[in-house]
Structure formats: C-alpha cells, structure tokens
Write a protein that holds these residues in place. Structure first.
Motif, PDB file in Angstrom:
ATOM      1  N   ASP A 439      -6.422  -3.085  -4.011  1.00 10.92           N
ATOM      2  CA  ASP A 439      -7.119  -2.829  -2.739  1.00 10.92           C
ATOM      3  C   ASP A 439      -6.347  -1.853  -1.866  1.00 10.92           C
ATOM      4  OD1 ASP A 439      -9.095  -4.558  -3.546  1.00 10.92           O
ATOM      5  OD2 ASP A 439      -8.225  -6.306  -2.518  1.00 10.92           O
ATOM      6  N   ARG A 440      -5.005  -1.938  -1.907  1.00 10.83           N
ATOM      7  CA  ARG A 440      -4.199  -1.046  -1.069  1.00 10.83           C
ATOM      8  C   ARG A 440      -4.065   0.358  -1.652  1.00 10.83           C
ATOM      9  NH1 ARG A 440      -0.764  -5.533  -1.123  1.00 10.83           N
ATOM     10  NH2 ARG A 440       0.668  -4.403  -2.501  1.00 10.83           N
ATOM     11  N   ALA A 441      -4.271   0.509  -2.966  1.00  7.86           N
ATOM     12  CA  ALA A 441      -4.033   1.806  -3.605  1.00  7.86           C
ATOM     13  C   ALA A 441      -4.883   2.927  -3.024  1.00  7.86           C
ATOM     14  CB  ALA A 441      -4.254   1.675  -5.117  1.00  7.86           C
ATOM     15  N   PRO A 442      -6.235   2.764  -2.779  1.00 13.62           N
ATOM     16  CA  PRO A 442      -7.009   3.893  -2.220  1.00 13.62           C
ATOM     17  C   PRO A 442      -6.513   4.308  -0.840  1.00 13.62           C
ATOM     18  CG  PRO A 442      -8.467   2.265  -3.223  1.00 13.62           C
ATOM     19  CD  PRO A 442      -7.135   1.648  -3.174  1.00 13.62           C
ATOM     20  N   GLN A 443      -6.207   3.295   0.033  1.00 17.47           N
ATOM     21  CA  GLN A 443      -5.724   3.667   1.371  1.00 17.47           C
ATOM     22  C   GLN A 443      -4.382   4.411   1.283  1.00 17.47           C
ATOM     23  OE1 GLN A 443      -6.912   0.765   0.545  1.00 17.47           O
ATOM     24  NE2 GLN A 443      -8.724   0.391   1.851  1.00 17.47           N
ATOM     25  N   ASP A 444      -3.475   3.913   0.403  1.00 18.52           N
ATOM     26  CA  ASP A 444      -2.186   4.606   0.273  1.00 18.52           C
ATOM     27  C   ASP A 444      -2.382   6.017  -0.255  1.00 18.52           C
ATOM     28  OD1 ASP A 444      -1.103   2.256   1.120  1.00 18.52           O
ATOM     29  OD2 ASP A 444      -0.461   1.603  -0.878  1.00 18.52           O
ATOM     30  N   ARG A 445      -3.266   6.163  -1.242  1.00 19.97           N
ATOM     31  CA  ARG A 445      -3.510   7.498  -1.801  1.00 19.97           C
ATOM     32  C   ARG A 445      -4.138   8.409  -0.762  1.00 19.97           C
ATOM     33  NH1 ARG A 445      -1.659  11.054  -5.396  1.00 19.97           N
ATOM     34  NH2 ARG A 445      -3.336  12.382  -6.240  1.00 19.97           N
TER      35      ARG A 445
END
Length: 562
Positions: A439-445
């Motif tokens: 879930d956090r990967a798209p926001q971090d990217r």
C-alpha cells in the motif's frame, strides 16, 4: 674510553677517586651493548660450527669458532625456520647477522639471520657426512627397495607445476602408455623445497585405497638440472626419510644424469632425467600390443602342434593295445558266474531279514503302541499349551508397545499442529506486513518521482535562456539572423544586442582603423523579454563582452559579440 659513556649518568661523583664517575652494573652493560651494536650493526663471520643446540622453544644455539676463538651464535625461532642451510657440527659456514650482548651472563653473541656454506667444498663435505650417517641407518640398503609395477594405473608426480619437467613427463607418458596422473605441486628450490617435497610424499602415502581420490601405484619425484645449491633441498634429511618410508614405489628423477642427490639413494629406482623416469614408469603400448600379438600367435601354434603330437601319440599307443574282445571276455565270464549265484544269495538274504524282523516284532503289542501314542499326544498337548501362552504374552507385549507408540504419535501430532499453527500466524503477520508495504509503495514511488521532477525543473530554469542572459551573456543579431563571427558583424550595418533586461540597437564599426566616418545613431527599439518556453531550449553559444554564452529564445540559433 670515557667518551663512550658520555650519555651514561654517573651514580655518584664523590669519593676518594675525585671527579672520576661511578656506574651501576646495568649502566655499564647498557653502554657496552650500545657500543657493540653500533660498531657491528651487520657483519658476516666465517668459521666452523660447533656445539649445536635445538631446545623445545624452537631457537637455534650454536658456536662459531676457528683455531683461536669462539663466538656464541643464536638464531631465533622465526629466523631459524627461514634458514636455507641448517648448521651442523664441523661444518664451515659464513653467518650473516648482527652483534649484541647478553648482560645476564656478561657475554657478547651473534644474532644470525642467514647461513651459507663456505664454498662448494664445505657443501660436499657436509653432504658426504650426511650420506654416511643415513647409510649407516640402513636407509640406502638394496634389500628394502621395492620393484616398480609393470603397468601402474595411477602415477603420482611431485614437482613444480609451472616448469618444463611436468610437461616432459606428461608428454612421454601420453606417447608411451596414457595413465591417470596426480600432480602434487611443490617448490623444487629454496627454503620451502624440502618440507613441501616430504609432505607431498607422505601425503600420497596417506591416501586411502578406494577413496574419492585414487591412491597412486607409483611416485615420481622430478626436477630439472641445476647447481649443488639449487638441488640442496633434495639432500635434506627430511626428504630422504620420507622417500625411505614411502610404501608406494618411488622413482627419483632429480637433475640431469651427472647430478646425484641423497634422495636418489633412498628411492626404489633412480632415473637420469625426468623423461627417463616416465619411460621407466610405463611400457610402450604399441610394443606391448605387438608382443601380445606375437605371444598369441606362438600360443596358437603351440596348441596346434601339441594337439598333433598328442594325436600321433594316441594312435601309437592304440596300436600297442590288444583286441577289445580279448579285454572284455574275462569280465563277461565273471559276470555270468556272479549272475548265476545271485538268485540263491537273494533268497538266503531275504530269509535272514525275515527272521530278524520276527524277533524284533515279537515284543511289540498293540497296547505298547497305544501307550506310546498316548504319551506322544500328552507331549503334543503340553507343547500346544506352552505355545498358546507364548503367543498370549507376545500379544500383550505388542499391545503395550502399540500403546506407547500411539502415545508418542499423539504427542508428535500435537507438537506438529502447534508448529503449523505458529507458522500460520507468522505467515499471516508477514502477509499483513507485505500488504502494508504494497500500500505504501505507490505513494513512496510518486513522492520520489515528484522530487525528481522538481529537481529537473530547477535544473531547466538554471540552464534556461533567461538565466544564461542574467549571468552576463548576450545575443547579437543582424535582422533576423544571429551574428556568430567578427567578420559578419563588421560587414553588417545596424546590430541588435539582447540582454537579460531588454534589447539594444548599435552600429557596427569599421575594421578597427580611425579614418572612417562616425557611425550614424540608431534608435533602440524597446523589446520585451520573451516568455520562457515549457521545455528547456538547446544551449546556444555566444560571446560575452568578456566571455559567455546564451540561447536565443526566438531563433534558437547561436550568436556572438565582437
């Protein structure tokens, strides 16, 4: 002598001797030590070795002497391990080291760092003494030498892997009879030579038969020619003893034909060259096949000739035998005689057997037979009961064992279920962790890409047209064309120069001379700075009043000032 002790502080300057200084024992010993070490920092001493001592500490103590004097010499453990020549009593050597003192015994001594024999004569004398000592122990006796196998399956070679010796051996083995070869790489010269060669010989002997590494049937210790000093490693006692103790037959091929080392005497066979050692190790395959074919042909001829001779002998003996009828007539007559007697003999034998049976059967009554049957029945019933009891006890033991195994199985299943439950909980936690990370990967990217976009935008503004003009660059135009050289500017009339805050019209001068007419003034036209484009423009080269460059926002070409 007082000048040598200037740095020594006197313990007491008073007393009946006046101003003469007094020294403690330690001060005087230290001053003597400094003088000797300073005057004899590194010396080479030639003398005869006497009284050699090798204590358990690993240090080496010995004396160097001549016909009038003796010097104590010491080689510490690390230095003694690096010595190429081991000192032996009676050996004349040249020792290199430094002089020092031992205050504990008020003596001076030589700390030896290297030892070399004092000439080839000393080496030969030491070699002869060592050879005589080893021969007296029986290491060179001919009765202890083993025969070389005719066709070894595996050959172990102890030599340097980078020299021409191993290539010669492998080439000759390949030409004569290819065999499986194991190479044990060693140093064939220098201080490591003796230890590595001895370790290689003992290592080959330590290989167990039938293991993953095949045990050699024959060993070859090989080295090319050289001087006596180069071959000295093969004269060391450790190498000679390893060769004598080898359970595997060993061929020594050290040096050329004229070179002789002590390992040649201890080996089972000596080869003049490494190539000759390979020739001794295996026969020539083609010659062996030819010999085998010749022996086969001789065997065939011998069999045919033997058959013919035995056939002729049989025929000769057959002619000396009488007629077959004469040989069988006597036997036939005896057969007829015995056949006539057989009927009466059988009748007499049957009568005698019947009489014997009557005598034995007379005591046997039906009651005796019934009693015997009853006794046998009781014995059978008793054995049946014992068998039933044994089977019952066996079933009880098996039931008890089944109960124990069932309890252990239940305990094992319970533990297995607990482990599976724990692993399931751990996997569920890991799955939740992976879900959160997903879930956090798209926001971090997206945050990373936004940061990179801001960085690129700042770089675009920094390298853009407007920022380049602000750093002092300008663009020179003549009409719609950009002026890129002084010759173009000199041939043009009115020029237009763009700065970061607007444009300025100027009139180009002449070729630099002062006789020309003054330029007519040109009215500058107010020009507004062009708006920045969305994409960064290509950098344009221009010449600053000093030096510099900047792009043209309208034409996108290069310009220069003169």
């Amino acid at each position: 002598m007082s000048e040598l002790f200037e740095d020594a502080e006197p313990a007491n300057t008073g007393g009946p001797q006046g101003n003469r200084p007094e020294f403690t024992v330690s001060e005087l010993s230290g001053a003597v030590k400094r003088v000797i070490e300073g005057e004899f920092g590194l010396v080479r001493v030639r003398g005869e070795v006497g009284r050699v001592s090798r204590p358990a500490s690993g240090h080496l103590y010995f004396d160097l002497k001549d016909d009038r004097s003796v010097i104590a010499a010491i080689s510490w453990k690390g230095q003694a391990a690096r010595l190429q020549v081991r000192p032996e009593e009676g050996m004349e050597v040249v020792a290199t080291g430094r002089m020092t003192t031992f205050p504990g015994q008020s003596k001076y001594q030589l700390i030896v760092e290297d030892i070399a024999p004092a000439g080839a004569g000393a080496l030969m004398a030491m070699l002869e003494r060592r050879r005589a000592a080893l021969q007296a122990e029986g290491l060179f006796d001919a009765d202890r030498k083993r025969a070389i196998p005719y066709l070894p399956a595996v050959i172990g070679v102890v030599t340097s892997p980078s020299g021409a010796v191993i290539r010669d051996i492998l080439h000759r083995l390949r030409d004569r009879f290819p065999r499986h070869v194991l190479i044990w790489p060693v140093a064939v010269q220098g201080e490591k030579c003796a230890a590595e060669v001895a370790a290689a010989i003992r290592g080959f002997n330590a290989i167990a038969p039938g293991g993953p590494v095949p045990r050699p049937d024959l060993l070859i210790v090989a080295r090319g020619g050289g001087s006596l000093e180069d071959l000295w490693g093969f004269n060391e006692e450790i190498v000679v003893r390893a060769a004598a103790e080898s359970a595997i037959p060993l061929i020594s091929a050290v040096g050329h034909e004229t070179d002789t080392t002590l390992i040649d005497h201890a080996a089972d066979r000596r080869a003049p060259t490494p190539t000759a050692a390979a020739e001794m190790a295996v026969p020539v395959r083609i010659e062996l096949l030819a010999t085998l074919d010749g022996q086969g042909a001789r065997l065939s001829r011998a069999v045919v000739q033997g058959m013919a001779l035995r056939g002729q002998r049989l025929r000769d003996l057959a002619r000396a035998l009488p007629r077959p009828e004469a040989l069988t007539q006597g036997a036939a007559q005896r057969y007829d005689l015995w056949t006539g007697r057989l009927g009466g003999a059988l009748a007499l034998a049957a009568s005698a057997k019947r009489a014997a049976l009557d005598r034995v059967a007379a005591p046997m009554r039906p009651r005796l037979l019934l009693d015997m049957v009853a006794r046998r029945g009781e014995r059978l019933a008793e054995r049946g009961r014992a068998l039933d009891q044994a089977q019952a006890r066996r079933r009880e033991r098996q039931a008890e064992r089944l109960g124990v195994l069932s309890a252990r199985l239940e305990t094992g299943f319970a533990g297995l279920f607990r482990q599976m439950d724990m692993r399931l909980r751990e996997d569920r936690i890991r799955l939740q962790d992976f879900g959160a990370r997903l879930d956090r990967a798209p926001q971090d990217r997206l945050a990373l890409l936004s940061q990179r976009l801001d960085t690129l935008d700042r770089m675009r503004q920094t390298l853009g047209h407007t920022e380049t003009l602000r750093r002092g660059f300008a663009v020179v135009r003549f009409g719609d064309a950009v002026v890129t050289s002084r010759a173009q500017a000199a041939g043009a009339g009115a020029l237009e120069i763009e700065f970061h805050d607007g444009r300025l019209a100027v009139v180009a001068g002449g070729s630099g001379g002062g006789g020309g007419a003054p330029p007519s003034p040109v009215k500058p036209s107010p020009i507004k700075p062009a708006p920045p484009k969305p994409a960064p423009p290509k950098p344009a080269r221009s010449t600053r009043s000093g030096s510099g460059a900047g792009p043209d926002p309208e034409a996108g070409s290069q310009g220069s000032l003169f």
